[in-house]
Design a protein around this motif. Structure first.
Motif, PDB file in Angstrom:
ATOM      1  N   GLN A   4      29.261   9.832  25.531  1.00 59.15           N
ATOM      2  CA  GLN A   4      30.198  10.247  26.454  1.00 59.15           C
ATOM      3  C   GLN A   4      29.687  11.366  27.517  1.00 59.15           C
ATOM      4  O   GLN A   4      29.326  12.587  26.806  1.00 59.15           O
ATOM      5  CB  GLN A   4      31.525  10.697  25.843  1.00 59.15           C
ATOM      6  CG  GLN A   4      32.272   9.731  24.985  1.00 59.15           C
ATOM      7  CD  GLN A   4      33.322  10.254  24.131  1.00 59.15           C
ATOM      8  OE1 GLN A   4      33.443  11.379  23.789  1.00 59.15           O
ATOM      9  NE2 GLN A   4      34.413   9.436  24.116  1.00 59.15           N
ATOM     10  N   SER A  40      36.804   8.944  18.845  1.00 55.21           N
ATOM     11  CA  SER A  40      35.437   8.674  19.352  1.00 55.21           C
ATOM     12  C   SER A  40      34.363   8.626  18.221  1.00 55.21           C
ATOM     13  O   SER A  40      33.068   8.202  18.487  1.00 55.21           O
ATOM     14  CB  SER A  40      35.060   9.857  20.456  1.00 55.21           C
ATOM     15  OG  SER A  40      34.887  11.148  19.600  1.00 55.21           O
ATOM     16  N   GLU A  48      32.207   4.601  26.607  1.00 54.54           N
ATOM     17  CA  GLU A  48      30.937   4.796  27.024  1.00 54.54           C
ATOM     18  C   GLU A  48      29.949   4.927  25.568  1.00 54.54           C
ATOM     19  O   GLU A  48      30.545   5.527  24.777  1.00 54.54           O
ATOM     20  CB  GLU A  48      30.927   6.297  27.540  1.00 54.54           C
ATOM     21  CG  GLU A  48      31.781   6.553  28.811  1.00 54.54           C
ATOM     22  CD  GLU A  48      32.270   8.014  28.938  1.00 54.54           C
ATOM     23  OE1 GLU A  48      31.512   8.926  29.638  1.00 54.54           O
ATOM     24  OE2 GLU A  48      33.290   8.629  28.419  1.00 54.54           O
ATOM     25  N   SER A  51      36.897  10.539  26.471  1.00 55.75           N
ATOM     26  CA  SER A  51      36.039   9.615  27.482  1.00 55.75           C
ATOM     27  C   SER A  51      36.369  10.220  28.918  1.00 55.75           C
ATOM     28  O   SER A  51      37.440  11.227  29.281  1.00 55.75           O
ATOM     29  CB  SER A  51      36.549   8.441  27.317  1.00 55.75           C
ATOM     30  OG  SER A  51      38.076   8.162  27.633  1.00 55.75           O
TER      31      SER A  51
END
Length: 431
Positions: free
Chosen positions: A214, A169, A211, A137
């Motif tokens: 990302q 992620s 996010e 991130s």
């Protein structure tokens, strides 16, 4: 091309850790629509928009006129100790569009400040400095936001005022979850979250900041629905969800106005920046009143939400909605994305074309592997510039070409840029 004199002057007075794009750095001196012109008079098609910031293009009359009207009043600053009509108007619009019930808005100058404010609010609300963040991130360059940035290349300090635990992620190319299909990656990510909470935290945890796509990380994103699956677990513990929409907001992904909407969930806080100012310094955080009111002392932002920037922000948002730029991002983004996938389908140096709407990336690798090839990426990057196209670079390993054109990009411009990029890729692979 930038003159050697200006480059030498830059190097003499600015820090070396501020990077400049290109082997021969550019000085951009003019812009119109989706094109910019350098000091030597050469014009380029702009597919990066000052890092996804000139969201509706350069020199847009409606925005220029709104700013000039404010300048003609003689007031460019009053501070938030006085009522600012344009600030209130913009806050009303953003609160309504945020999807967050009973929303409050606090304006800042940058995405870094917006994320810093969100962390301030969340840690106060939960009375905890424990944060969940996501690997790969990027959330900013201040002390706390670097602490929740999961990309070593952008973490300028190992010191951290927060206690951070890291989640996978859900990306598709690398890592423990990459071997799984999309549905199984969501289940595995939830198991990972539960294990992190059980092993790396103690007592209350303030928030998860993430996010939807990302940005600096190379436009990597987990499967749709990941945030909702995470939030079910977060809600069991009262942990807040912060959606960092600095790059994904305002319809850029095409399919949704906010990136979080792809996940079927509403965050407690969302942060915004970049495109809403279209180059003017404007950012902020929006969240439920009971959360945003958690700051226990007087606070304000000297320049955040000032009369000039919010005059611009109102004009940008009105233009965006009046011209259905989200719809345009979906249509024109499909031309770029589908065209790139078709053109690179047989190339073993291209690991993936990914992204949503006008937020697209191409990742380059060594033949037959997923080993990053940063050198090839740099060749493509320079070849695009030589062909008259400005793009960005990024990714954890510096092997990703990123594109975030203005949302006003036309179909003809998309095809023009696509042709330049495809030629650059092929020529760079053959070099």
């Amino acid at each position: 091309m930038t003159s050697d004199d200006l480059l030498a002057r830059h190097r003499a007075v600015l820090p070396s850790w501020m990077p400049l794009y290109y082997a021969e750095p550019l000085e951009l001196v003019a812009g119109s629509g989706r094109r910019v012109t350098d000091a030597a008079g050469r014009t380029y098609l702009d597919f990066f928009g000052g890092v996804l910031t000139t969201m509706v293009g350069h020199d847009i009359p409606e925005i220029r006129e709104a700013v000039e009207r404010q300048l003609r009043t003689g007031l460019v600053h009053t501070s938030t100790l006085y009522l600012i009509r344009r600030q209130v108007e913009l806050a009303e619009k953003i609160a309504r569009l945020s999807g967050i019930p009973d929303a409050r808005v606090f304006f800042t100058n940058s995405g870094t400040e917006a994320n810093e404010a969100a962390l301030l609010v969340a840690t106060n609300h939960r009375r905890s400095h424990q944060i969940l963040a996501v690997r790969n991130s990027y959330h900013g360059r201040s002390y706390a936001t670097m602490g929740v940035t999961g990309n070593r290349g952008w973490s300028a300090s190992a010191l951290n005022p927060l206690q951070v635990a890291w989640l996978h992620s859900g990306e598709r190319l690398r890592g423990l979850l990459a071997r799984l299909d999309a549905a199984d990656r969501v289940d595995a990510a939830v198991e990972d979250l539960r294990e992190v909470l059980a092993t790396q935290t103690a007592g209350e945890v303030a928030c998860l900041i993430a996010e939807p796509v990302q940005g600096v990380g190379g436009f990597v994103h987990g499967p749709d629905g990941l945030f909702a699956a995470w939030k079910k677990v977060l809600d069991e513990h009262g942990i807040l969800l912060i959606s960092d929409e600095v790059q994904t907001g305002w319809g850029r992904t095409g399919e949704h106005f906010w990136g979080y909407q792809a996940h079927g969930v509403t965050p407690d806080l969302l942060t915004f920046a970049k495109g809403i100012g279209n180059g003017f310094a404007l950012a902020g955080v929006v969240g439920r009143a009971e959360v945003l009111e958690s700051v226990p002392a007087i606070s304000f932002s000297t320049f955040g939400g000032n009369p000039v920037s919010t005059a611009a922000g109102n004009a940008v948002l009105d233009y965006l909605l009046d011209h259905d730029l989200q719809g345009n991002a979906a249509r024109v983004g499909a031309i770029l994305g589908d065209g790139l996938r078709a053109a690179t389908a047989g190339l073993d140096r291209v690991a993936e074309v990914r992204g949503k709407g006008l937020m697209l990336a191409v990742e380059f690798v060594h033949p037959g592997t997923v080993e990053p090839d940063a050198a090839l990426t740099t060749r493509v990057f320079e070849a695009c510039r030589a062909g008259g196209l400005l793009v960005g670079k990024g990714g954890l390993y510096g092997n990703v070409i990123r594109m975030g054109p203005p949302l006003t990009l036309t179909e003809d411009e998309a095809r023009e840029g696509l042709a330049i990029l495809v030629d650059a890729i092929r020529a760079s692979i053959e070099a």
